[in-house]
Design an enzyme around this catalytic site. Structure first.
Site, PDB file in Angstrom:
ATOM      1  N   HIS A  16       0.821  -1.215   0.000  1.00 13.28           N
ATOM      2  CA  HIS A  16       0.000   0.000   0.000  1.00 13.28           C
ATOM      3  C   HIS A  16       0.848   1.254   0.000  1.00 13.28           C
ATOM      4  O   HIS A  16       0.616   2.191  -0.749  1.00 13.28           O
ATOM      5  CB  HIS A  16      -0.892   0.007   1.253  1.00 13.28           C
ATOM      6  CG  HIS A  16      -2.251  -0.575   1.000  1.00 13.28           C
ATOM      7  ND1 HIS A  16      -3.117  -0.908   2.001  1.00 13.28           N
ATOM      8  CD2 HIS A  16      -2.889  -0.860  -0.144  1.00 13.28           C
ATOM      9  CE1 HIS A  16      -4.234  -1.376   1.484  1.00 13.28           C
ATOM     10  NE2 HIS A  16      -4.111  -1.366   0.187  1.00 13.28           N
TER      11      HIS A  16
ATOM     12  N   GLU B  75       0.073 -11.851 -18.461  1.00 21.20           N
ATOM     13  CA  GLU B  75       0.613 -11.797 -17.098  1.00 21.20           C
ATOM     14  C   GLU B  75       0.608 -13.158 -16.419  1.00 21.20           C
ATOM     15  O   GLU B  75       0.893 -13.266 -15.242  1.00 21.20           O
ATOM     16  CB  GLU B  75      -0.104 -10.735 -16.256  1.00 21.20           C
ATOM     17  CG  GLU B  75      -1.602 -10.806 -16.260  1.00 21.20           C
ATOM     18  CD  GLU B  75      -2.236  -9.671 -15.447  1.00 21.20           C
ATOM     19  OE1 GLU B  75      -1.544  -8.931 -14.752  1.00 21.20           O
ATOM     20  OE2 GLU B  75      -3.472  -9.567 -15.514  1.00 21.20           O
TER      21      GLU B  75
ATOM     22  N   ASP C 249       2.504  -9.419 -12.318  1.00 22.37           N
ATOM     23  CA  ASP C 249       1.993 -10.772 -12.138  1.00 22.37           C
ATOM     24  C   ASP C 249       2.824 -11.792 -12.902  1.00 22.37           C
ATOM     25  O   ASP C 249       2.994 -12.924 -12.441  1.00 22.37           O
ATOM     26  CB  ASP C 249       0.521 -10.848 -12.566  1.00 22.37           C
ATOM     27  CG  ASP C 249      -0.378 -10.342 -11.456  1.00 22.37           C
ATOM     28  OD1 ASP C 249      -0.153 -10.766 -10.306  1.00 22.37           O
ATOM     29  OD2 ASP C 249      -1.253  -9.517 -11.721  1.00 22.37           O
TER      30      ASP C 249
ATOM     31  N   ARG D 136       3.669 -11.811  -4.731  1.00 21.44           N
ATOM     32  CA  ARG D 136       4.071 -10.406  -4.826  1.00 21.44           C
ATOM     33  C   ARG D 136       3.706  -9.607  -3.586  1.00 21.44           C
ATOM     34  O   ARG D 136       4.160  -8.486  -3.410  1.00 21.44           O
ATOM     35  CB  ARG D 136       3.475  -9.753  -6.078  1.00 21.44           C
ATOM     36  CG  ARG D 136       1.980  -9.705  -6.097  1.00 21.44           C
ATOM     37  CD  ARG D 136       1.436  -9.290  -7.457  1.00 21.44           C
ATOM     38  NE  ARG D 136       1.214  -7.865  -7.562  1.00 21.44           N
ATOM     39  CZ  ARG D 136       0.539  -7.284  -8.547  1.00 21.44           C
ATOM     40  NH1 ARG D 136       0.030  -8.017  -9.526  1.00 21.44           N
ATOM     41  NH2 ARG D 136       0.373  -5.996  -8.584  1.00 21.44           N
TER      42      ARG D 136
ATOM     43  N   CYS E 249       2.761  -2.844 -19.153  1.00 23.48           N
ATOM     44  CA  CYS E 249       2.171  -1.889 -18.206  1.00 23.48           C
ATOM     45  C   CYS E 249       2.452  -2.254 -16.744  1.00 23.48           C
ATOM     46  O   CYS E 249       1.882  -1.657 -15.847  1.00 23.48           O
ATOM     47  CB  CYS E 249       0.674  -1.766 -18.441  1.00 23.48           C
ATOM     48  SG  CYS E 249      -0.206  -3.311 -18.200  1.00 23.48           S
TER      49      CYS E 249
HETATM   50  C1  PEP Z   1       0.726  -6.445 -13.682  1.00 20.59           C
HETATM   51  O1  PEP Z   1       0.417  -7.512 -13.152  1.00 20.59           O
HETATM   52  O2  PEP Z   1       1.863  -6.183 -14.103  1.00 20.59           O
HETATM   53  C2  PEP Z   1      -0.284  -5.383 -13.821  1.00 20.59           C
HETATM   54  C3  PEP Z   1      -0.047  -4.295 -14.521  1.00 20.59           C
HETATM   55  O3  PEP Z   1      -1.450  -5.576 -13.161  1.00 20.59           O
HETATM   56  P1  PEP Z   1      -1.648  -5.329 -11.572  1.00 20.59           P
HETATM   57  O4  PEP Z   1      -0.361  -4.824 -11.026  1.00 20.59           O
HETATM   58  O5  PEP Z   1      -2.766  -4.362 -11.447  1.00 20.59           O
HETATM   59  O6  PEP Z   1      -1.990  -6.703 -11.120  1.00 20.59           O
HETATM   60 MG    MG Z   2      -1.695  -7.940 -12.905  1.00 19.18          MG
END
Ligand code: PEP
Ligand code: MG
Length: 818
Positions: free
Chosen positions: A449, A671, A695, A705, A742
């Protein structure tokens, strides 16, 4: 043969055992010795010997030379707590080894991250009988290099045979990890203070209490019964002292969950994990939470009730005032906190305590603590963040009751680099942001967070720095280089000047992002809500590559209606003024639970019904969201599906969307390793692919993670993850479909160079990271990045990839100034 030559058992920095940061070794409780700070994960025999004892947890081995000298080789400090993880032994008790024979191989990165230290003491445990001589200390040694010798001293004096009275006692082993090296050393040290023979017997095996090695060989576990015997006039006192020590089981604190990653740093530097890249130079200020004395007894039920109501209202008012300018994670957390302030059970619990005569503060603390305890007992990882929220809200209400200033009203010097052991989201959100240039925390992970909020505020942030952070002197000048992952204490003038220039250049100009040799990279922003659009555009974002729509759904008591969703998406599209808006469909579940949606009971939520899989059990959610998206007018809307692992999922969403509106571009997030491995098939049917490196790293490396213990290890620059990214990029190129990335890797300048080299031409990053990423990409040639990527795919570790990328960035930067 009385003299035995010694060879370095591992390559690294040879130093005195007195330098080892653990009194068991540095005060020579185990015996005289030396230590090596290893640069490799291979431990070999320093001389010909017999293997006396391999620790059951594989982190140490004891050898005995033909003449009887005993050498303990102990990899790292407090490594028994790893319970064998990261170690592989190649010998067994009783084996004979020659100098240079492999004893233990170990994972340098893992042990470096999780243990207190990698420094490896080598101790002559019977140094009363043997002398150790070294040819020199404080130097680099190669494995197998001659470093000294061991020689027998004059024959040890035999114990005086006087008092033959035998005393007996027993004790239950209290040490959490049994009698491993550290307790054994302390027991032996204690025994050495008394004359006479002292013996410890566990499970029929006996050991001389002055021999740490023999004690370790007992392999005694916590709860085992140790029988003690002692001779001599002081035998009774000796046994009392030993029994107390053995049973007290007091262990020094275990390594904290998030120690700094094993990265080579200078003496005035501390390494950390990048949460938001950037460089900041300023004054170190330690944030330490006030421990408040809350009175136990109240001043009467009515008075305490009124005080609690007033405090709850004050906290609520403060949160609401802040939330106005927030969106994304910060807003979601603030909403969660308001929800807790209004929680009926919590309020009823506090009132019950007040009725029993407790003060409002104590009552609120007890009620929140009970709720937190219940969540912990549920053993559901999804509820972990709720526990943190409860602790946060408890602290806020207690502070309000004490009438104390919120953090935001604290005076901070300008350009503060805030250092915190742990910071509550509310504390971070109420900081005077204009005074805080950088943030470093000893705990946390890159996706915790705190990291998310700091990123949305644009504060360069390092997390997981470990306990070392507390040694930064208050008020000292520090350089927080969150791009390189390091905090420099009192940097020299050159370093400071270079950093200041880099920081100034980075924010300077937000034009197109083109490499030195003319390759264009599109830089987009990851958004959590409408309030993120303005900072994103200010940072030069060319559109939105990821709208995390789940922030609209999290931390509220019911789902947003179709109308609310549509209005939000429309407002964001309008604010982007026709630039691309990539709306990701709901990615809840896993570490993003939603209270009002009942998820199936899951053993492993991260592998369960999250992302597109929620459509399997709640199809109306995705249908409603697709209707809201399809109704958005104007703008370049794209839809993106999270957590895809099969073509069927893509087809299902394509059919649903086509029934609502034709011609909307539909992409797939890559992912999961499955999606990367079938990227060619997905690319054939999708309009674009977008790699979610957060992910992808989690699933490819099988590392949670959200687990702070792994924060320093889960790195998307791991060659395994890079190979999956390369496959995806290639699949896109072959089918002519755009591939972007992303995940957080796009927000890291070093990551961006590797991605460019792998053929990714579109990155979507945290808005605040865009200037740093743009600056790095402009500094290099794409041709060099391709060579970098080739080497990265063949590298041994993420750390090596980082080093290669940093080398390229630095050498390109030097070219600038020439
Ligand atoms: C990712 O998993 O890299 C992603 C962009 O999605 P999030 O971090 O929202 O799971
Ligand atoms: Mg993700």
């Amino acid at each position: 043969m009385s003299r035995v030559s010694l060879e370095a058992p591992v390559a690294g920095w040879l130093t005195s055992v007195r330098e080892v940061p653990d009194p068991v070794f540095s005060e020579e409780m185990m015996g005289a010795g030396f230590a090596i700070d290893p640069t490799e994960g291979t431990l070999v025999a320093p001389c010909a010997a017999e293997v006396v004892l391999v620790a059951p947890t594989h982190h140490s081995v004891t050898l005995r030379t033909e003449a009887g000298a005993e050498l303990l080789l102990h990899i790292g400090l407090e490594t028994v707590a790893l319970q064998g993880r990261g170690f592989e032994t190649h010998v067994r008790d009783g084996d004979r080894v020659a100098a240079g024979d492999l004893l233990i191989s170990f994972d340098l990165d893992l042990v470096g991250i999780e243990a207190k230290s990698l420094v490896t003491p080598i101790v002559l445990t019977n140094s009363a009988e043997f002398r150790l001589e070294l040819d020199g200390l404080d130097r680099v040694v190669e494995r197998g290099q001659a470093i000294g010798s061991i020689e027998a001293k004059a024959a040890p004096k035999s114990l005086a045979a006087g008092d033959r009275e035998v005393h007996r006692s027993e004790a239950e082993v209290g040490f959490a990890h049994g009698l491993h090296a550290r307790p054994a050393a302390r027991i032996a040290d204690c025994a050495k203070r008394f004359p006479g023979e002292i013996t410890i017997t566990v499970g029929g095996k006996s050991a001389k209490a002055r021999s740490p090695v023999a004690i370790m060989a007992l392999n005694a576990k916590k709860g085992d019964l140790a029988q003690l015997t002692a001779t001599g006039g002081q035998g009774r006192r000796a046994l009392e002292a030993l029994a107390e020590l053995i049973s007290e089981g007091e262990e020094p604190p275990r390594p904290t969950a998030t120690v700094a990653p094993a990265r080579a740093v200078g003496a005035n530097e501390i390494a950390g994990v990048t949460a938001l890249p950037g460089v900041a130079l300023g004054t170190a200020v330690h944030w330490r939470r006030q421990v408040r004395d809350t009175p136990e007894q109240g001043q009467g039920i009515e008075a305490e009730r009124a005080a609690l109501d007033k405090a709850l209202a004050a906290v609520r008012g403060r949160i609401e005032a802040r939330t106005v300018q927030m969106s994304g994670p910060a807003a979601a957390i603030a909403r969660a906190h308001i929800g807790l302030l209004e929680d009926e059970d919590l309020n009823a619990g506090a009132l019950r305590q007040i009725e029993q005569g407790r003060s409002a503060g104590r009552a609120w603390q007890l009620a929140t603590a009970a709720a937190a305890e219940a969540l912990r007992a549920a053993d559901n990882p999804l509820l972990r963040e709720r526990v943190a929220d409860l602790e946060d809200i408890a602290a806020q209400v207690t502070a309000a009751l004490a009438g104390e200033a919120a953090v935001g009203q604290l005076e901070l010097p300008p350009e503060t680099i805030l250092l915190a052991d742990e910071l509550l989201p509310s504390e971070l959100m109420s900081l005077p942001r204009e005074s805080v240039s950088g943030l470093a925390t000893s705990g946390g992970g890159a996706t915790s967070h705190i990291a998310l909020i700091a990123a949305s505020f644009g504060i360069p942030t390092l997390v997981a720095m470990g306990p070392e952070l507390s040694r930064v002197p208050e008020g000292s000048r520090v350089l927080l280089d969150a791009t390189a992952g390091v905090l420099v204490i009192e940097p020299d003038e050159n370093t400071a000047a270079r950093a200041a220039t880099a920081a100034a250049q980075v924010g300077a100009d937000a034009g197109d992002c083109v490499t030195r040799d003319g390759e264009r990279v599109r830089l987009l922003a990851n958004l959590g809500g409408l309030a993120d659009v303005e900072p994103a555009l200010a940072a030069g974002a060319e559109g939105c590559g990821l709208l995390r729509t789940e922030f609209l759904f999290l931390d509220r008591s019911d789902a947003p209606s179709e109308e609310e969703q549509q209005a939000t998406y429309q407002a964001i599209a309008d604010a982007l003024g026709g630039r691309p808006l990539t709306i990701r469909t709901l990615d809840i579940g896993g570490d993003k639970p939603v209270a009002y949606i009942r998820f199936p009971d899951e053993q492993n939520p991260a592998l369960g019904a999250r992302g597109i899989r929620t459509a399997l059990f709640r199809p109306e959610l995705i249908d409603e969201q697709l209707r809201a998206i399809a109704a958005v007018r104007g703008g370049a809307i794209k839809v993106m599906i999270p957590m895809v692992s099969s073509i069927a999922e893509l087809r299902s969403v394509r059919d649903r969307l086509a029934a609502l509106r034709e011609g909307v571009s539909l992409g797939v997030m890559v992912e999961t390793p499955a999606a990367a491995l079938i990227a060619d098939r997905l690319a054939a049917e999708a309009d674009f692919l977008s790699i979610g490196s957060n992910d992808l790293a989690q699933y490819a490396l099988a590392m949670d993670r959200t687990n702070p213990l792994l924060a320093g290890s889960i790195d998307a620059l791991h060659p395994a993850v890079l190979r999956l990214i390369a496959m995806t990029a290639e699949a896109g190129q072959r089918s002519g479909k755009p591939v972007s990335l992303c995940g957080n890797l796009a927000s890291e300048p070093l990551g961006a160079l590797v991605l460019l080299g792998l053929g990714i031409r579109e990155l979507s990053a945290v808005p605040a990271a865009l200037p740093a990423v743009r600056g790095a990409l402009r500094q290099v040639a794409a041709a060099d990045c391709r060579l970098l990527a080739e080497r990265a795919l063949e590298a041994e570790s993420a750390a090596q990839v980082r080093a290669l990328a940093a080398e390229l960035l630095n050498s390109s930067g030097e070219g600038d100034t020439e």
